[in-house]
Structures are given as structure tokens and as C-alpha cells.
Design an enzyme around this catalytic site. Structure first.
Site, PDB file in Angstrom:
ATOM      1  N   GLY A 325      38.112  42.309  47.340  1.00 49.05           N
ATOM      2  CA  GLY A 325      38.441  41.068  48.038  1.00 49.05           C
ATOM      3  C   GLY A 325      39.859  41.134  48.602  1.00 49.05           C
ATOM      4  N   SER A 326      40.493  39.989  48.649  1.00 51.36           N
ATOM      5  CA  SER A 326      41.822  39.918  49.279  1.00 51.36           C
ATOM      6  C   SER A 326      42.924  40.562  48.450  1.00 51.36           C
ATOM      7  CB  SER A 326      42.177  38.453  49.548  1.00 51.36           C
ATOM      8  OG  SER A 326      41.300  37.913  50.507  1.00 51.36           O
ATOM      9  N   THR A 327      42.645  40.991  47.220  1.00 51.17           N
ATOM     10  CA  THR A 327      43.685  41.698  46.461  1.00 51.17           C
ATOM     11  C   THR A 327      44.021  43.039  47.114  1.00 51.17           C
ATOM     12  OG1 THR A 327      42.047  42.738  44.995  1.00 51.17           O
ATOM     13  CG2 THR A 327      42.992  40.630  44.270  1.00 51.17           C
ATOM     14  N   ILE A 328      43.205  43.481  48.057  1.00 49.80           N
ATOM     15  CA  ILE A 328      43.493  44.746  48.739  1.00 49.80           C
ATOM     16  C   ILE A 328      44.500  44.546  49.868  1.00 49.80           C
ATOM     17  CG2 ILE A 328      41.790  44.710  50.627  1.00 49.80           C
ATOM     18  CD1 ILE A 328      42.450  47.648  48.214  1.00 49.80           C
TER      19      ILE A 328
END
Length: 614
Positions: A325-328
Site C-alpha cells: 500500500g502507501s507505505t511504499i
């Protein structure tokens, strides 16, 4: 008439006597010769062989099983110990009717069929005079029931022995693992000399990964026995060398905080000491009680664990695969800066969607109407999808794959635990090899926001976060800090040090954006910034479980719980001098900021308070 009768013919008798003497002499000579030949063979030719056989008939080598090493956390709290336990044991040669005795015991103590079968297999490998356990870990009720009828069971008695015990039960089951009875397949693999006399072996976790160190070295005793193989005397004894005690980097109190903070959600939490790489927290929820596996878990209980929808036996921290998800996004942002695909001040327009040239499909932003014109710091803080669609399109999948691989995505971290999964970092080559298809531009876009084929483990995410916090100095996670044996203390696994070549200004820009995620006015994890005197750098994430059609709207309340998005959060603190990095994944948690971030916040606060961080 005068007939003459000859009664005796002395000459014939003499000749017959002489012949018999000669024959007897020859026979005696032959027998004597055979005896001498046999004696020569036994004493000279076959001396060594028959001497060994004779010795074996009177002297036996009995293995002496070593005590298994203990396991402690970083503060010396016992995580795995050997405790006295009562067992019901039978001596076959003293039991006239084994089947009838087993039937009576099974009825008296409600012993499951599988334990009777295990006993039957075990006793076939033992001498008939050897006491063989049928039931391990007897409770008070079982002890009382048998004590009353003990005189009616000749050859059956209660014994005490050391049994592995895990005092924290399901709290650390996935990382500590457990020991269980050695099965038929393991007998073929284990070194026979070292495991002669041993009944248990490490099955999972640290117990399995450090089996050689924990087991110790088996000793032996030379004993003199009679023809029934009964012990008469001990001639020589070499004491066993107990297994090494392991001191982990794990903090069991911090582990409990993380485990409890997950609440009713399934998920995982991994926290790493950035300065050393030591793993502080390694939670996979739900867990399971490893203690029944030591004494032989009942079949119905094991089937219940295996068939549970929550998969309590599955180590999510080590083997769970999730879209990042957006943690990348912090890593994609850093890739954009390093490849000069974007500058820190450059602003990109977010109207709420992005379209590839000549394509009707709209790649939507999570914020309807869009974020407007945003730079890289704001894009991280507000998690602007459109900014990262654009950045991914500029970078291309080849650059993204190459850069993310440096942070350990798509490969095993090398942690000292068996069974780790490598995750999946997609590339053109991977898709061509695995799916026989070309890579499409749209797949590049969704890879830029952590969707699509990309899959990570919670451990990988924590390691990558720690490496980012460490300004590119690669953090290698490990669990065993020290091993203490009778030969002295030795360190855990040898670690490789490597440093990524990153521009410090670029790293600072990305970290500033992550600080604003927690402390900025529009940050998505502002909920955890209260009551702290230091800054936390973090990034929220949401990973889709259910695909949403082009014009459809995601309605969390209208779908089954199991199809709701996963909630993720990565963080490190203090931002200016990082000591701890955390990754949290809560299955079907929905919102990284409100659900996953508070879990990381509790872990960080407790760790820094205990380490006197003001």
C-alpha cells in the site's frame, strides 16, 4: 559221527579288535584335529570379532540425554524452560496383558487413541525392561485417579521428568516455536549418535532454527548387564554437555504491548533496534499455545487449529504476504529524487485522477477532487496517489525495481529463523517468466502506490524502514544476541554490513515528509503525536483486498469484514536520532492512520520511555 564245531576264532577276533582300535584312533585324531583347528580359529583368526560379541553381551552403552538450553528475552526473562512434570510409564516385561492394561488405562484417564498408537510405536523401539512413557504432563486430576488404583496396575507407575514449558504461551509462540516428539521422518535425518535417547526435537521458530545449539551433546555410560540385559554395574560414564542458553534481542514486555494493541484484529507487528538490528518485537496474531504440542496435542485440538479461519498456526510476521500500500511511497519518493525524476520543490497537479496518454481508464486518488498542486513532501504527508502515479510513470518499472531491491524488497532478510518468505518484487523479467506476458504501463502506476503484484512481509517492511531511518546503512535483523554454553559465551549470527549510496539531502526530504505524516496539520497519523517530546517519522498505508471497478465506490460498511482493506503503518523514532523502527499490519483494519498507527505509537512510546528517551 564225529563233527567238529569251532566256537571262537581268535585270529579273526584279534584282527577285528585291531581294526576297531585303528578306526577309533583315526576318529579321535580327526576330532582332535578339528578341535585344534577350531580353537586356532577362535583364538587367532576370529579373536577380535568374538571378543567384541562377548563384550557386547555383558557391557552396554547407554546414552545420557543432555538438558535442553533455556531461552531468555533481552532482560533475562524466561521464554522457554525445562520444568518437572509427571508422566505415566509402563514396563512391558512386568505386564502380562499389555492390550488389556492399555484399554483399562485409556478408560480410566480418557487417553486419546493417537497417544495409545504413539506409545505402541515407541515401545517397539525400546527394550522390554525399559520404562516407556504413555502419558506426559499429567494434571492433578489424572494423578489422583491413578493413585487410587495403582496397586491394580503392576508394571505401571508415575515418574517425574523435565518437560519443555513456554510460560508466555501464545504471546511468543511464532517466534520461540516449540519442541515435539521425534517422528519417523526426523529419525532418518537426525544424527543417530547425538539423538540416541532423545524423544523431542525443535519443530518451529527459535527452537527449530537453533536445534543444534539448544540440544547439547549427548553423553554415555558403559554399564554391565546380565543375560536379560539388566543393569548390574556402571563401569564408565561421560556426562552429557547441556545445550546452550540463548539470550534473544526480543523484549517480551514490548511484545505483549504490541500483541494486546492489535486487539481482535489478525495481523503482525515487527520492531527493530535500528542501532543493532536486534528484533525487539515479533508478533503474529492470533497465536496459539505451544505447550500442548510438547506432550502431544490431541487430534481434535490440532484439527481445530488447522481449520480455523483465523489461521493461528500461520506466522504472519515471517511468512505473511501483503501489498505494501502507501507505505511504499517514501521509498518511491526517494527513488524519484535519487534518479532525478523529480526535485524536492517540483509540484505536480493532482485533480483526483490520472490517465495514461490515449487511455480512457482513470487511476483515481483516494481523495475525491484531488490534492491540487503538491510537492514531494506534501505528497508523502497526505499520501497523494496521483503524485505517485505520475512519479512512477516517469521512473518506469525498471528503475523502481532496481531501487526497491536495494532496501531488501523481494528477498529474504536473512533473519535467524527458518521458513522466511521472500515476498514478491515485480519486474518485466518476472512477469515474462512467470506469466508469459509483457509488462503494461498501468501496472507501473499501481506499483508506485504499493498495489498490483508487489507483496511484502511485515519483517521486510520493518527492515526497509530501519534502513531508511539509518540513512542507507542496511539494517540486518536478528533474534539471538548471545549463546552461553559450558564452553563460554558466543555472539549470535555474524551480520553483513552494507551501506546504500544515497544523497543525504534526498533522505532528509523524504524523512521530513514522514515527520509531517505524524506531526503535520494534514498528516494522516496525527492521532499518535500527543504526549511525546520527540518526533516520530511515519507513513500510513491501506492495501486493497477487494478489487473496485472503475466507477464503483468502496463502501466499507457494505461488504463482508474479510473483504475490507488491510491497515498498515511504518514508523521510526526519534526522527533526529532513530532508535526503533516499527511495521504494523492489521488485516481488514481499514485505516492505517486510525487503526494501525496507534499500535506502533504504543510500542515506540514504551520502548523510548524504558530507554530514558525524553
Amino acid at each position: 559221527m564225529s563233527d567238529t564245531y569251532i566256537i571262537k576264532d581268535h585270529s579273526v577276533e584279534n584282527r577285528l579288535f585291531v581294526n576297531r582300535i585303528v578306526v577309533a584312533f583315526i576318529v579321535i585324531i580327526l576330532l582332535t584335529s578339528g578341535l585344534i583347528v577350531r580353537l586356532i580359529y577362535l583364538q587367532i583368526v576370529g579373536h577380535e570379532h568374538y571378543s567384541s560379541l562377548a563384550k557386547d553381551n555383558s557391557i552396554k552403552i547407554v546414552p545420557l540425554v543432555p538438558d535442553r538450553g533455556m531461552i531468555y528475552d533481552r532482560h533475562g526473562k524466561v521464554l522457554a524452560e525445562n520444568t518437572p512434570s509427571y508422566s505415566l510409564e509402563l514396563i512391558p516385561e512386568q505386564i502380562s496383558d499389555m492390550d488389556e492394561t492399555l484399554l483399562r488405562l485409556q478408560k480410566l484417564l480418557a487417553i486419546p487413541d493417537e497417544k495409545i498408537e504413539q506409545y505402541q510405536k515407541l515401545r517397539k523401539r525400546q527394550k522390554r525392561f525399559v520404562s516407556t512413557p504413555l502419558l506426559l504432563g499429567m494434571n492433578d486430576e489424572e494423578l489422583a485417579k491413578f493413585a487410587v488404583v495403582r496397586p491394580y496396575f503392576p508394571g505401571v507407575d508415575i515418574h517425574t521428568q523435565l518437560v519443555r514449558h513456554y510460560p508466555y504461551s501464545d504471546l511468543a509462540a511464532h517466534v520461540i516455536g516449540y519442541v515435539g516428539r521425534i517422528n519417523e521422518a526426523e529419525i532418518k535425518e537426525l544424527p543417530l549418535a547425538e539423538y540416541r535417547g532423545s524423544t523431542h526435537v525443535g519443530k518451529l521458530g527459535i527452537e527449530s532454527s537453533y536445534e543444534n545449539e539448544l540440544h547439547g551433546k549427548t553423553g554415555y555410560a558403559e554399564i554391565e548387564t546380565n543375560v536379560q540385559a539388566r543393569l548390574l554395574n556402571t563401569l564408565k560414564e561421560v556426562s552429557p554437555d547441556p545445550g546452550a542458553n540463548l539470550y534473544l534481542t526480543l523484549d517480551i514486555d514490548l511484545q505483549k504491548t504490541a500483541y494486546d494493541a492489535l486487539g481482535t484484529f489478525n495481523g503482525a507487528v515487527v520492531a527493530i533496534d535500528i542501532k543493532t538490528g536486534g528484533v525487539l518485537v515479533f508478533v503474529s496474531r492470533p497465536g496459539f499455545d505451544p505447550n500442548p504440542f510438547v506432550v502431544g496435542i490431541a487430534n481434535d485440538a490440532y484439527q481445530a487449529l488447522q481449520s480455523s479461519e483465523n489461521q493461528p498456526l500461520y506466522n504472519r510476521a515471517l511468512r505473511g504476504l501483503y501489498p505494501p500500500g502507501s507505505t511504499i511511497k517514501p521509498f518511491i519518493a526517494l527513488a524519484g529524487l535519487e534518479y532525478e525524476a523529480v526535485s524536492p520543490q517540483q509540484k505536480l497537479l493532482c485533480p483526483g485522477y490520472y490517465q495514461l496518454p490515449g487511455v480512457d481508464h482513470k487511476y483515481r486518488d483516494w481523495k475525491k477532487g484531488g490534492h491540487g498542486s503538491v510537492d514531494i513532501s506534501r505528497a508523502i504527508t497526505e499520501s497523494c496517489d496521483v503524485y505517485f502515479y505520475r512519479l512512477a510513470a516517469t521512473l518506469g518499472i525498471d528503475h523502481m525495481h532496481s531501487f526497491l531491491q536495494k532496501f531488501g524488497f523481494g528477498e529474504k532478510s536473512g533473519i535467524d529463523l527458518i521458513g522466511e518468505k521472500a515476498g514478491l518484487l515485480p519486474s518485466r523479467e518476472w512477469k515474462r517468466a512467470q506469466r508469459k506476458q509483457a509488462w503494461y504501463p498501468g501496472e507501473t502506476l499501481i506499483t508506485g502506490i504499493g498495489q498490483g503484484y508487489h507483496q511484502v512481509t511485515p519483517l521486510q517492511l520493518a527492515r526497509a524502514t530501519a534502513t531508511l531511518a539509518n540513512k542507507g546503512k542496511v539494517v540486518m535483523p536478528f533474534l539471538v544476541n548471545k549463546m552461553v554454553s559450558t564452553q563460554g559465551a558466543s555472539p549470535g549470527p555474524e551480520l553483513q554490513n552494507a551501506t546504500l549510496q544515497l544523497k543525504s539531502d534526498n533522505v532528509t526530504t523524504v524523512i521530513d515528509g514522514m515527520i509531517n505524516v505524524v506531526h503535520g496539520a494534514h498528516g494522516t497519523a496525527r492521532v499518535i503525536n500527543s504526549d511525546i517530546s520527540y518526533q516520530i517519522a511515519g507513513k500510513t498505508g491501506t492495501a486493497q483486498v477487494l478489487g473496485i471497478k472503475q466507477n464503483a465506490k468502496y463502501n466499507e460498511n457494505a461488504i463482508d469484514f474479510k473483504f475490507r482493506d488491510h491497515a498498515l503503518f511504518i514508523a521510526f523514532a526519534p526522527a533526529d536520532d532513530p532508535k526503533i523502527a516499527v511495521a504494523v499490519i492489521m488485516e481488514n483494519g481499514g485505516h492505517g492512520g486510525s487503526v494501525a498507527a496507534p499500535v506502533a505509537g504504543q510500542v515506540i512510546k514504551q520502548f523510548l520511555q524504558e530507554n530514558n528517551e525524553k
